[in-house]
Design an enzyme around this catalytic site. Structure first.
Site, PDB file in Angstrom:
ATOM      1  N   HIS A 160       0.836  -1.205   0.000  1.00 28.24           N
ATOM      2  CA  HIS A 160       0.000   0.000   0.000  1.00 28.24           C
ATOM      3  C   HIS A 160       0.874   1.260   0.000  1.00 28.24           C
ATOM      4  O   HIS A 160       0.704   2.153  -0.840  1.00 28.24           O
ATOM      5  CB  HIS A 160      -0.908  -0.013   1.233  1.00 28.24           C
ATOM      6  N   GLU A 161       1.808   1.326   0.930  1.00 30.23           N
ATOM      7  CA  GLU A 161       2.661   2.516   1.035  1.00 30.23           C
ATOM      8  C   GLU A 161       3.669   2.585  -0.105  1.00 30.23           C
ATOM      9  O   GLU A 161       3.991   3.683  -0.594  1.00 30.23           O
ATOM     10  CB  GLU A 161       3.382   2.526   2.388  1.00 30.23           C
ATOM     11  N   HIS A 175       2.001   4.230  -3.028  1.00 25.74           N
ATOM     12  CA  HIS A 175       1.967   5.695  -2.863  1.00 25.74           C
ATOM     13  C   HIS A 175       3.293   6.304  -3.309  1.00 25.74           C
ATOM     14  O   HIS A 175       3.335   7.254  -4.095  1.00 25.74           O
ATOM     15  CB  HIS A 175       1.738   6.060  -1.394  1.00 25.74           C
TER      16      HIS A 175
END
Length: 200
Positions: free
Chosen positions: A23-24, A27
């Site tokens: 997820h990170e 980003h």
């Protein structure tokens, strides 16, 4: 939503670490492709889970199937189109989790015999799907500092944005209160289960 049993907790650990890490990373990767190398310079453009782990957020994800990691730092000043690019970066984490869930669901559809013959593997894949879908849906809620609130930043008038920036300082406490009141669960449950059913 009840507490998972100890077997589910053990099987959930790698699923949680992957979900928050990817997820990170998504980003940071999208921000990097859009011209911002802040995540790279801060050592966050990596698939090492230790770089992204937030203990409270990971525990929430492990037990309740929704949580968070340490936010990847970005600088909108490096974007050529800050409003558009902030939305793309904010969506990237949830998209990464949904891609993971889709891949896992496809594996079940393509190789059903393997999963039907191995209970532990079948349960792990189901947890991978559930945790990644849960993380995606949770982070798209419009509550500061979740990704959904950053998407709203570009849509709200300046006065409303100032309120959001103010709330972001107390965001974790606001989220915990909403969880204790059952608001987050009530909003997330139908969306998460609908996506889960569609995938499987």
């Amino acid at each position: 939503m009840g507490f998972p049993n100890w077997v589910d907790l053990i099987l959930s650990l790698p699923a949680v670490l992957w979900a928050i890490t990817f997820h990170e990373y998504c980003h940071g990767y999208v921000a990097y492709r859009l011209g911002d190398d802040t995540a790279l310079r801060s050592g966050r453009l990596t698939l090492n889970p230790l770089a992204h782990l937030d203990p409270i957020g990971a525990l929430m994800l492990l037990i309740f199937r929704f949580g968070w990691a340490k936010p990847v730092p970005i600088s909108t000043r490096n974007f050529s189109n800050p409003r558009r690019d902030l939305v793309l970066v904010s969506l990237a984490g949830a998209v990464g989790n949904l891609i993971t869930a889709v891949v896992c669901a496809l594996l079940v559809r393509i190789f059903p015999a393997i999963f039907l013959s191995n209970i532990a593997l079948s349960r792990f894949i189901l947890l991978m799907i559930m945790i990644n879908v849960g993380l995606a849906v949770f982070n798209l809620l419009p509550i500061p500092p979740l990704d959904g609130s950053r998407i709203l930043y570009v849509l709200l008038p300046p006065k409303a944005m100032n309120v959001y920036f103010y709330l972001e300082r107390y965001g974790i406490f606001l989220i915990l209160i909403l969880v204790m009141l059952g608001v987050v669960q009530a909003v997330m449950a139908p969306v998460t289960m609908a996506i889960f059913r569609i995938m499987l």
